[in-house]
Design a protein around this motif. Structure first.
Motif, short mmCIF file in Angstrom:
data_model
loop_
_atom_site.label_atom_id
_atom_site.label_comp_id
_atom_site.label_asym_id
_atom_site.label_seq_id
_atom_site.Cartn_x
_atom_site.Cartn_y
_atom_site.Cartn_z
N HIS A 240 18.00 3.95 0.68
CA HIS A 240 18.52 3.28 1.87
C HIS A 240 19.82 2.52 1.63
O HIS A 240 20.53 2.18 2.58
CB HIS A 240 17.46 2.33 2.46
N GLU A 241 20.16 2.24 0.38
CA GLU A 241 21.41 1.53 0.09
C GLU A 241 22.54 2.49 -0.30
O GLU A 241 23.66 2.05 -0.55
CB GLU A 241 21.19 0.52 -1.04
N ARG A 242 22.26 3.77 -0.33
CA ARG A 242 23.24 4.75 -0.82
C ARG A 242 24.06 5.32 0.33
O ARG A 242 23.54 5.62 1.39
CB ARG A 242 22.49 5.88 -1.54
N ARG A 243 25.35 5.45 0.11
CA ARG A 243 26.23 6.08 1.09
C ARG A 243 26.07 7.61 1.00
O ARG A 243 25.93 8.16 -0.08
CB ARG A 243 27.69 5.70 0.85
N ALA A 244 26.13 8.24 2.15
CA ALA A 244 25.99 9.70 2.19
C ALA A 244 26.67 10.21 3.46
O ALA A 244 26.77 9.49 4.46
CB ALA A 244 24.52 10.11 2.18
N PRO A 245 27.16 11.46 3.45
CA PRO A 245 27.76 12.02 4.66
C PRO A 245 26.73 12.27 5.74
O PRO A 245 25.57 12.54 5.45
CB PRO A 245 28.39 13.32 4.17
#
Length: 656
Positions: free
Chosen positions: A172-177
């Motif tokens: 939930h804290e990770r950036r993703a496209p």
């Protein structure tokens, strides 16, 4: 395969043995059966021969194809029998090879067809994007919305893969496209500020809501007004400026994002992202695909995307210009025509609505019926779009087993589990929190009635769901919970009430009676009880007028009332969470449901107030509107009478 011309007839034909003087044996053109068309057998193959076009070839998709006859040959009969036999042999060989490779070829054909479909959709989208660019320059908002929706509908469907709680907790804290536009995106106010105007420019352009020659020049997060309403997501407001301002470009915007993973909202985040998945994606898709199709207003869509890896999402729309946004007391000051009332909170109709509640809910009934009726006319979206991008039916409405129908078992959960939940709920509403429930809930007679009927409903839960979905006349497209707070209202210069609709999470196809109850579950019970016959009459008439079939009012009412049991079951499950938000020691000094410890938005959400209100409504429908009789009617008239089944035993229902 071998062709034999002298020793015996090939393909079942009778060959002539005539010879030309001094020459080789020549086959006569009419000397074998294939010359006249029909079927000829060549080892394991049966070749169909058209008298004009010749041998038919086996194709993957079942289309008609013929073996080429050769240069200059127009019809089959122009060939002599030797040439015909060679071609028939070739067709048989090709057909045998095609048959052997049919599964592989079918997969290849599907891939090619899908690739062709995607390519065609991409060409259509590019054409629409060019048209949209011209319209955005002209400043024609309605036409731009229609083109944008058509452009999005031309996009290949985007498929959601189910995720687990562990995936959400870990990512939930990770950036993703995002799945839709392919851009990394912010999912908190702080991240939006960090991503800044450049990201908003790229995002709005990708979504077709900002022209390529325009850009966002500033973004400012609203600090004074905080939004803590709702149960499923976080929300915040922000302002933007544009390089080329335009009346059709909103500068005051609204964002919907996931709940933060804090101790107070962690379980709500898991509930929304996992147990209700892909509700958030369905809401984005509703705005993205159907904004132009609705028969009422909804806030303008600017951008929305979600990650299947992290469950993070963001939805950006125009901000509704509520007249009393940020004010402590709602519903008191005088409004001019066109000013938007509220914002209204869930479960506070009596305190906030500016007119008779039935006026508001009748308008919601008309709006819901129009959407449902238009869908029946094919005016909202195709079944393909519904299944791929919104919420279609979870199972085949003609297959009872697909719904879990089981005459030998309870079809909600194990009786022992259900018993434990109900016993805890009974202690809660009859002892701990009894001050906010009717006095009769304390009696043994009511507690027994509640327990017995909830256990019975739990035993027949899947059967009831199957019945609610079985007759598709009573199933259509609709909002998942069209409560008063999921709409916004204003009056014209003549005082006529009108509305728009928001919060499209879970928008899709389902039983209309179920959807009606989920409109009223947060309303005040007295007006629901008093006005239900009128609401049903108006809904049925409007649904028919908008394009739906004629419904039976009694059956529809049974659907509405039966739907209360499932809703109460959800509230029963929420009792432990209620005790966390308001511990037992606090209840000792609570006097009524307006006490801020239970009436406010606790921990930034309305979950506690909603649970108490909906549970109260469900208990009152049982005692004061006879939902137990409707449940028994279903068992006797449908389960036994129409389906010919034996009522479930006490052992099945209660596990005894």
């Amino acid at each position: 395969m071998t062709l034999t011309f002298r020793t015996r007839p090939a393909f079942g034909e009778k060959c002539s043995d005539q010879r030309r003087t001094g020459g080789p044996l020549l086959a006569n053109k009419a000397a074998w059966r294939g010359s006249e068309g029909g079927q000829v057998h060549i080892e394991t193959e049966v070749v169909d021969i058209d008298i004009v076009k010749g041998p038919r070839l086996l194709t993957v998709d079942g289309s008609t194809s013929y073996l080429p006859l050769g240069d200059g040959v127009k019809i089959w009969k122009d060939l002599d029998s030797t040439e015909q036999k060679v071609l028939a042999y070739k067709a048989a060989r090709l057909n045998a090879e095609t048959r052997r490779r049919l599964p592989e070829l079918a997969r290849e054909a599907e891939r090619r067809a899908e690739a062709d479909k995607v390519a065609a959709a991409d060409r259509e989208r590019q054409k629409l994007r060019k048209q949209l660019a011209d319209v955005l320059l002209k400043g024609s908002p309605h036409e731009a919305t229609e083109l944008r929706c058509r452009m999005e509908l031309a996009r290949a469907p985007i498929t959601w893969t189910p995720i687990s709680p562990e995936m959400v907790l870990g990512n939930h804290e990770r950036r993703a496209p995002g799945m839709i536009y392919g851009l990394e995106f912010p999912w908190t106010a702080a991240l939006l500020e960090d991503f800044g105007p450049a990201w908003l420019t790229s995002a709005f352009r990708a979504a077709g809501t900002l022209h390529e020659k325009n850009r966002v020049t500033s973004v400012t997060i609203e600090q004074r007004i905080k939004i803590d309403a709702g149960n499923n997501a976080g929300k915040f407001l922000f302002d933007v400026t544009y390089e080329s301002p335009s009346p059709d470009l909103d500068t005051q915007l609204f964002a919907k994002v996931p709940f933060a993973m804090t101790p107070e909202t962690k379980m709500d985040r898991i509930s929304s992202s996992v147990y209700k998945q892909p509700m958030d994606m369905q809401e984005i898709n509703t705005y993205r695909l159907l904004e132009a199709s609705f028969p009422m207003k909804t806030p303008k869509y600017y951008y929305g995307d979600i990650s299947n890896e992290t469950s993070n999402f963001i939805l950006i729309t125009a901000r509704i210009p509520y007249a009393e946004m940020g004010e402590e007391v709602v519903g008191k000051r005088k409004l001019a025509p066109g000013e938007v009332e509220g914002p209204y909170d869930k479960c506070k109709d009596a305190l906030q609505l500016r007119g008779p509640p039935e006026d508001y809910y009748m308008l919601l009934m008309v709006t819901a019926a129009r959407i449902a009726g238009l869908h029946k006319r094919g005016k909202m979206c195709s079944q393909e779009v519904l299944r791929a991008s919104l919420r279609g039916l979870p199972a085949d409405p003609n297959n009872p087993q697909a719904w879990g129908v089981n005459p030998s078992a309870a079809t909600n959960e194990a009786p022992s589990t259900m018993k434990g939940r109900l016993q805890q709920a009974i202690r809660f509403f009859s002892e701990t929190a009894s001050v906010v429930f009717p006095e009769y809930v304390k009696t043994d007679a009511f507690k027994d009635k509640f327990f017995d009927n909830m256990m019975t409903w739990s035993a027949y839960a899947a059967e009831i769901q199957y019945w609610l979905h079985h007759d598709l006349d009573y199933v259509s497209l609709g909002h998942n919970n069209l409560n008063a707070d999921n709409a916004y209202f204003w009056r014209d210069e003549h005082g006529k009430l009108d509305c728009g609709v928001i919060d499209w999470g879970g928008f899709g196809e389902g039983p209309l009676g179920h959807k009606m109850w989920w409109t009223f579950n947060c309303a005040d019970f007295e007006q629901f009880q008093r006005c239900l016959p009128n609401y049903i009459d108006v809904f049925i008439a409007t649904y028919r007028e908008a394009g739906g079939p004629q419904l039976d009012g009694e059956i529809f009412r049974d659907h509405v009332i039966l739907s209360t049991f499932g809703n109460v079951s959800f509230m029963v499950r929420a009792v432990p969470d209620c005790m966390k938000m308001c511990p037992a020691k606090e209840w000792a000094t609570i006097q009524d449901r307006h006490d801020p410890r239970i009436a406010g938005n606790i921990n930034g959400k309305s979950t506690l107030r909603t649970t108490l209100h909906v549970l109260n409504n469900g208990l009152r429908v049982l005692e004061e509107m006879g939902s137990d009789k409707v449940l028994d009617k279903f068992i006797q008239e449908v389960y036994v009478g129409k389906w010919g089944l034996t009522p479930k035993s006490r052992k099945v229902i209660f596990g005894e």
